[in-house]
Design a protein around this motif. Structure first.
Motif, PDB file in Angstrom:
ATOM      1  N   GLU A  93     -14.105   1.727 -24.159  1.00  0.00           N
ATOM      2  CA  GLU A  93     -13.605   3.040 -24.533  1.00  0.00           C
ATOM      3  C   GLU A  93     -13.501   3.925 -23.294  1.00  0.00           C
ATOM      4  O   GLU A  93     -14.287   3.805 -22.357  1.00  0.00           O
ATOM      5  N   PHE A  94     -12.520   4.829 -23.330  1.00  0.00           N
ATOM      6  CA  PHE A  94     -12.335   5.769 -22.235  1.00  0.00           C
ATOM      7  C   PHE A  94     -12.148   7.172 -22.793  1.00  0.00           C
ATOM      8  O   PHE A  94     -11.692   7.346 -23.932  1.00  0.00           O
ATOM      9  N   GLU A  95     -12.493   8.160 -21.993  1.00  0.00           N
ATOM     10  CA  GLU A  95     -12.181   9.541 -22.329  1.00  0.00           C
ATOM     11  C   GLU A  95     -10.785   9.844 -21.807  1.00  0.00           C
ATOM     12  O   GLU A  95     -10.567   9.948 -20.603  1.00  0.00           O
ATOM     13  N   GLY A  96      -9.835   9.935 -22.717  1.00  0.00           N
ATOM     14  CA  GLY A  96      -8.449  10.124 -22.322  1.00  0.00           C
ATOM     15  C   GLY A  96      -8.109  11.573 -22.049  1.00  0.00           C
ATOM     16  O   GLY A  96      -8.787  12.498 -22.515  1.00  0.00           O
ATOM     17  N   THR A  97      -7.049  11.778 -21.302  1.00  0.00           N
ATOM     18  CA  THR A  97      -6.629  13.135 -20.946  1.00  0.00           C
ATOM     19  C   THR A  97      -6.209  13.933 -22.178  1.00  0.00           C
ATOM     20  O   THR A  97      -6.297  15.167 -22.180  1.00  0.00           O
ATOM     21  N   ASN A  98      -5.731  13.242 -23.228  1.00  0.00           N
ATOM     22  CA  ASN A  98      -5.285  13.940 -24.431  1.00  0.00           C
ATOM     23  C   ASN A  98      -6.403  14.175 -25.439  1.00  0.00           C
ATOM     24  O   ASN A  98      -6.177  14.799 -26.476  1.00  0.00           O
TER      25      ASN A  98
END
Length: 646
Positions: free
Chosen positions: A583-588
């Protein structure tokens, strides 16, 4: 007498509920050959008489999708994760459209809603991380899929090498809304990434922050890489759509410049990237008959591959090169359906341009019906000015194959029953340190070929693996000086499978080094294709299928288990490794997850490396992230700091 009664009843039903003369004729043929009863009701009737989407699905789709035997067919559970727009696109203008003939728009929508409940976020545009400054410097750093006009996928404009690649750090992650497959290779300018996606959106992203400058909604799946070029001084980006349309937009603001259907046949499909050169846009064309042939009453096959030369002055097609002759009636299959051929030899690849010889090079796939031709599984050179065929090199003869040739052998499988050994990887034009020009090509058979660009003659050949329909060299190769980097995608069920990354001497074809692909964990349970877990801790797929990329003395390759590797070109040492299956913390601010790395692979620009993670076709792991990595730039010490150090 019973056969006559069945014929009358069936004909009345067809005339009442379907009204398709072609389908009625096909059913009459089937009945004449004695195929009636359950087979007739469950397979050959279109389903206007049935009501709900569930009933239609069970009659038309369940046989293939509830228990798929072909890795190219998604499982029902997988399709439940698709957005409705993707399923609708497939059923109306995509490869499954022939299976929905006779259905109304409402009935198709009912099937879509039964298959999946996922719908796009109506507030998507408002939730995007938008740039306060949307200006674009369109000077190209990566203009297209091949990076240069020769398709080497080598990036000369980069500071990354084997000595500093280990310091790559994740800068930001762009979470693509609605997406599960990161298929489209981006074009990159000095300050902007032009990212196409299967959701139909083309995003212009700021390279520093990942914010969105603008986005263009094609309202159809984008199937090709993005191509950045100029028309009369105006920077534009072109993409190919599932609707067989070429879409060209202004790179500065995303406004539409031109949109046109470029199909040769109804069965045509856009897959390989376009290539602008000397006032023309060269557009490769593939075909979807390979999937349509699964329908046993489909009169297989008509479509074939080709290349258009489109004038950038007035968008007229100056010439079209066809990879086979037009299909003609051949024989009738076991159900009495008229077969046609030749067909196929689709162009999945992006053309390479040879300015010195005024030639264009493409690779072709297999024939999709009998008879097999000398143009299938081939590298073909065309004259750039006229489209005249200059030479052909065929890698595998008699390869006629379609998806009716799976475990449930269908009546439309060609007589040759070929191995499906496409040239899916684009050909590369290169020059050795000794000044010898070569066309290099990798094939799904596991073969690597070096050809003389003057006449197509064989210079050397090396078979690295047995290959398979989803193995061998799948999407691409890259060249660094005298070294050719070759990923091999063999699945482990292939006898003698040899997945990994291989480095060959382009002068001789001899092996320099190899990196064997390994799962690295103990696999247990069901295959990913039928697993309940989208991102299993130990994935089934782990080979190297994506196209690699290179710069200086380092080559990047992504694996199907989500890892991205950087190799020293000198000795094959792994000098950087990153697992994107997380999982990643996305810009959106929406859900973001990496998955399998396939097809487009890695893009390199300056001190940045872009990884497209997620590819849910063929039972692989989905994902929706563009990961931006960066090598930190050394900061120059101030005068005071230098003085203090002294």
């Amino acid at each position: 007498m019973d056969r006559i009664r069945d014929f009358i009843v069936a004909t009345r039903f067809l005339n009442t509920h379907i009204g398709s003369n072609q389908m009625i004729d096909q059913i009459r043929i089937v009945l004449t050959h004695g195929v009636i009863g359950t087979l007739f009701l469950s397979v050959f009737l279109t389903v206007n008489a049935f009501g709900s989407g569930e009933t239609i699905y069970n009659e038309k789709c369940a046989l293939c999708h509830d228990k798929p035997t072909d890795p190219k067919v998604p499982h029902r559970r997988t399709m439940a994760q698709y957005y409705q727009s993707r399923v609708l696109d497939t059923l109306t203008v995509g490869r499954m459209a022939p299976f929905t003939q006779g259905l109304s728009g409402d009935q198709i929508q009912e099937v879509v809603e039964y298959v999946t409940q996922r719908v796009p976020d109506p507030d998507e545009a408002e939730r995007l991380f938008r740039c306060t400054d949307a200006s674009v410097n369109a000077d190209p750093v990566i203009a297209h899929w091949g990076v240069d006009e020769r398709n080497t996928r080598y990036q000369p404009n980069s500071s990354i090498d084997a000595s500093n690649v280990g310091s790559l750090k994740l800068k930001w992650a762009f979470d693509v809304p609605e997406s599960r497959t990161m298929r489209g290779y981006p074009a990159v300018s000095e300050d902007t990434i032009f990212l196409p996606n299967t959701t139909g959106k083309l995003y212009a992203l700021n390279r520093e922050t990942g914010c969105v400058k603008w986005f263009f909604d094609a309202e159809a799946e984008i199937r090709t890489a993005a191509h950045l070029f100029e028309i009369d001084g105006m920077p534009v980006v072109s993409v190919g759509l599932s609707s067989n349309e070429l879409a060209v937009v202004n790179a500065k603001d995303g406004s539409l410049v031109h949109r046109e259907n470029v199909a040769i046949f109804q069965q045509s499909m856009l897959t390989g990237s376009q290539r602008a050169y000397d006032g023309h846009l060269y557009v490769p064309l593939s075909a979807i008959d390979v999937a349509l042939a699964m329908n046993p009453v489909y009169p297989c096959c008509i479509g074939h591959g080709g290349v258009h030369a489109v004038s950038l002055d007035d968008w007229s097609i100056r010439w079209t090169a066809h990879t086979t002759e037009d299909a003609k009636p051949t024989y009738k299959n076991d159900l009495g359906v008229q077969m046609q051929g030749p067909s196929g030899a689709p162009v999945w690849t992006t053309p390479a341009i040879d300015a010195k010889r005024n030639q264009l090079y493409i690779g072709t796939g297999e024939n999709t019906s009998s008879p097999a031709t000398h143009t299938s599984d081939a590298i073909i050179a065309y004259d750039l000015t006229t489209g005249a065929e200059k030479w052909i090199f065929q890698g595998t003869e008699n390869d006629a194959f379609n998806m009716a040739c799976g475990r449930r052998m269908g009546p439309n499988c060609p007589k040759e029953r070929g191995p499906d050994f496409d040239f899916g990887a684009s050909p590369v034009l290169t020059t050795t340190s000794a000044g010898v020009d070569l066309v290099l090509a990798g094939q799904k058979s596991g073969d690597v070929w070096a050809l003389n660009p003057d006449n197509g003659g064989l210079v050397w050949h090396n078979r690295l693996s047995p290959g398979s329909a989803l193995g061998g060299v799948h999407w691409g190769i890259t060249v660094i000086g005298d070294v050719l980097i070759v990923p091999i995608a063999d699945p482990e069920f292939v006898d003698g499978a040899n997945p990994g990354v291989f480095a060959l001497d382009i002068k001789t074809g001899e092996l320099i080094w190899s990196h064997k692909a390994e799962r690295g964990c103990e696999f247990s349970g069901l295959r990913r294709a039928i697993s309940m877990t989208e991102w299993p801790s130990c994935p089934w797929h782990y080979a190297f299928s994506a196209a690699p990329a290179a710069t200086n003395d380092v080559a990047f390759a992504g694996s199907l288990d989500g890892r991205v590797f950087a190799f020293s070109v000198t000795d094959g040492e792994v000098v950087w490794l990153y697992d994107t299956k997380q999982e990643f913390e996305g810009t959106n601010g929406t859900d973001a997850h990496g998955g399998s790395i396939d097809n487009p692979g890695i893009a390199i620009a300056g001190n940045q490396v872009m990884v497209l993670s997620g590819y849910d076709m063929f039972g692989q792991m989905p994902g929706n992230v563009l990961l931006m990595f960066e090598v930190p730039q050394p900061t120059q010490k101030s005068f005071d700091e230098q003085a203090e150090g002294e």
